[in-house]
Motif scaffolding. Structure first.
Motif, PDB file in Angstrom:
ATOM      1  N   LEU A  92       0.811  -1.208   0.000  1.00  0.00           N
ATOM      2  CA  LEU A  92       0.000   0.000   0.000  1.00  0.00           C
ATOM      3  C   LEU A  92       0.850   1.267   0.000  1.00  0.00           C
ATOM      4  O   LEU A  92       0.419   2.310  -0.489  1.00  0.00           O
ATOM      5  CB  LEU A  92      -0.928   0.013   1.223  1.00  0.00           C
ATOM      6  N   SER A  93       2.060   1.180   0.529  1.00  0.00           N
ATOM      7  CA  SER A  93       2.921   2.359   0.613  1.00  0.00           C
ATOM      8  C   SER A  93       3.787   2.555  -0.625  1.00  0.00           C
ATOM      9  O   SER A  93       4.506   3.547  -0.733  1.00  0.00           O
ATOM     10  CB  SER A  93       3.836   2.264   1.844  1.00  0.00           C
ATOM     11  N   THR A  94       3.717   1.614  -1.558  1.00  0.00           N
ATOM     12  CA  THR A  94       4.551   1.694  -2.751  1.00  0.00           C
ATOM     13  C   THR A  94       3.947   2.670  -3.758  1.00  0.00           C
ATOM     14  O   THR A  94       2.755   2.623  -4.046  1.00  0.00           O
ATOM     15  CB  THR A  94       4.699   0.314  -3.410  1.00  0.00           C
ATOM     16  N   SER A  95       4.766   3.548  -4.280  1.00  0.00           N
ATOM     17  CA  SER A  95       4.305   4.538  -5.246  1.00  0.00           C
ATOM     18  C   SER A  95       3.906   3.872  -6.555  1.00  0.00           C
ATOM     19  O   SER A  95       4.363   2.775  -6.884  1.00  0.00           O
ATOM     20  CB  SER A  95       5.407   5.572  -5.507  1.00  0.00           C
ATOM     21  N   LYS A  96       3.042   4.561  -7.284  1.00  0.00           N
ATOM     22  CA  LYS A  96       2.580   4.031  -8.568  1.00  0.00           C
ATOM     23  C   LYS A  96       3.751   3.850  -9.521  1.00  0.00           C
ATOM     24  O   LYS A  96       3.819   2.854 -10.244  1.00  0.00           O
ATOM     25  CB  LYS A  96       1.535   4.978  -9.170  1.00  0.00           C
ATOM     26  N   ARG A  97       4.653   4.809  -9.531  1.00  0.00           N
ATOM     27  CA  ARG A  97       5.852   4.718 -10.360  1.00  0.00           C
ATOM     28  C   ARG A  97       7.071   4.833  -9.455  1.00  0.00           C
ATOM     29  O   ARG A  97       6.990   5.409  -8.377  1.00  0.00           O
ATOM     30  CB  ARG A  97       5.877   5.839 -11.410  1.00  0.00           C
ATOM     31  N   PRO A  98       8.209   4.285  -9.872  1.00  0.00           N
ATOM     32  CA  PRO A  98       9.412   4.400  -9.040  1.00  0.00           C
ATOM     33  C   PRO A  98       9.737   5.856  -8.726  1.00  0.00           C
ATOM     34  O   PRO A  98       9.655   6.733  -9.598  1.00  0.00           O
ATOM     35  CB  PRO A  98      10.506   3.759  -9.910  1.00  0.00           C
ATOM     36  N   LEU A  99      10.075   6.124  -7.477  1.00  0.00           N
ATOM     37  CA  LEU A  99      10.433   7.481  -7.095  1.00  0.00           C
ATOM     38  C   LEU A  99      11.806   7.840  -7.657  1.00  0.00           C
ATOM     39  O   LEU A  99      12.704   6.991  -7.721  1.00  0.00           O
ATOM     40  CB  LEU A  99      10.467   7.610  -5.569  1.00  0.00           C
TER      41      LEU A  99
END
Length: 397
Positions: free
Chosen positions: A277-284
């Motif tokens: 759930l904490s993972t961004s939609k795209r790589p930061l």
């Protein structure tokens, strides 16, 4: 361009959550009073020329549908009418658009997907369709005619183009209205809808993801595969005869199913879910030279003129297990740095770094607080900007 500080949502949040959220579509007139566009159509068109940006144009000329994917070099060939440019995740590229998410933070941060912006010429649209996510659509410049129906189950869909899915049958509209700037539609997942531009117009779609069980389970399993979790491997049941090599018996299927289900129940689902759930939609974006913990302490102690900026798309979540989760990573919390973590998680707009030293109940000098801030900066969740230079909005310290 709009003053982002004026993005006040005129909505009774309690009433909305009780009566509308994920239940029925709604039209809210003047949801944003005196709304001004957060991006110009020309800027959006320029963004769609970039290789890293997800964009597409959907054309409809006398019932002939076509889809062209970006990046684009020019737009003259599309003509003056009958087409729509859609650009995904504009909030990750334009800070003003990122601020449009803030009024919707009465909903969970982890549900937020992105802000898509569409520019449509007269007659432009994408046809009647369903979305499998919850969305708020805010009207910018121009006007669009929208029709929205109640949620449908088992609707027949077809593809007039390989990259375009539409409803095969007409739907009954419960909302049939022309939207003016500042008006907003709320459309739950599974509700049919269609918008047609009456003139050149901009729409802002704030989307909230609604994964199905397979998508969520797959994301958790992918996380576990990439983690250090020790997962048991399948072993055949003891037997002196497994039968024909090409035959799969019911007892073997039962054994495989029991193995898979029993292993799933033994996994640390809470921690894995929080990571997902904490993972961004795209790589930061990874900082090239992020300041160390000691350098951050020096900047704070010496009141350096720096802005602490939250990277668009970054998520910071606090779990019931006493940990902070961001970008799929688990960060330890203590009584000393929990208020610090809560403060950072609540931040959406840029803030002066010195505010961390002047806000009561934030023990920024505690090693655990400095470590947490340093980790978030190193991960690319936050970045620093020199506040003394007005031309450094995108410069990472």
């Amino acid at each position: 361009m709009s003053d982002v500080a004026a993005l006040t949502l005129n909505l009774n949040k309690t009433e909305f959550l009780q009566q509308d959220w994920q239940q029925r579509p709604r039209l809210f007139r003047a949801a944003f009073a005196d709304f001004e566009d957060l991006v110009e159509a020309e800027i959006l068109a320029g963004l769609a020329c970039e290789e890293a940006v997800d964009s597409r144009i959907i054309e409809n000329h006398q019932g002939n549908w076509n889809v062209v994917h970006g990046p684009f070099e020019a737009y003259d060939a599309f003509g003056e009418s009958g087409w729509t440019l859609l650009v995904q995740s504009v909030n990750e590229w334009i800070p003003e658009v990122q601020q449009l998410i803030a009024p919707f933070r009465f909903l969970p941060d982890w549900r937020i997907d992105d802000v898509m912006i569409s520019f449509a010429t007269e007659g432009g649209g994408v046809g009647p369709h369903l979305d499998q996510y919850d969305v708020f659509i805010i009207q910018g410049q121009g006007r669009r005619h929208w029709r929205v129906g109640e949620r449908v189950v088992g609707a027949t869909e077809h593809c007039p183009h390989p990259d375009l899915k539409q409803l095969a049958q007409p739907f009954t509209a419960v909302i049939d209205a022309v939207l003016e700037p500042g008006d907003m539609l709320y459309i739950p997942a599974g509700c049919p809808h269609e918008g047609i531009a009456l003139e050149p117009s901009l729409n802002y779609s704030v989307g909230f993801r609604a994964q199905n069980s397979a998508e969520l389970t797959t994301a958790v399993c992918d996380h576990l595969l990439n983690s250090s979790a020790k997962l048991a491997r399948y072993r055949d049941p003891h037997s002196d005869d497994y039968g024909a090599s090409y035959q799969v018996s019911q007892s073997r299927l039962d054994h495989l199913r029991e193995f898979a289900l029993s292993q799933l129940t033994q996994l640390d689902w809470d921690s894995a879910l929080m990571a997902v759930l904490s993972t961004s939609k795209r790589p930061l974006p990874q900082p090239e030279a992020a300041p160390s913990e000691d350098e951050l302490q020096f900047c704070l102690a010496n009141q350096e003129p720096l802005l602490l900026c939250r990277t668009p798309g970054a998520r910071i979540l606090l779990g019931p297990d006493g940990h902070c989760y961001s970008n799929g990573e688990q960060l330890a919390l203590t009584d000393a740095n929990r208020p610090f973590a809560e403060y950072l998680a609540g931040q959406w707009q840029d803030l002066e770094l010195t505010e961390l030293t002047t806000t009561s109940d934030l023990d920024w000098q505690h090693p655990a607080a400095l470590q947490l801030l340093s980790e978030l900066v190193q991960m690319g969740v936050f970045y620093l900007v020199d506040a003394s230079d007005e031309d450094t909005d995108e410069q990472h310290a």
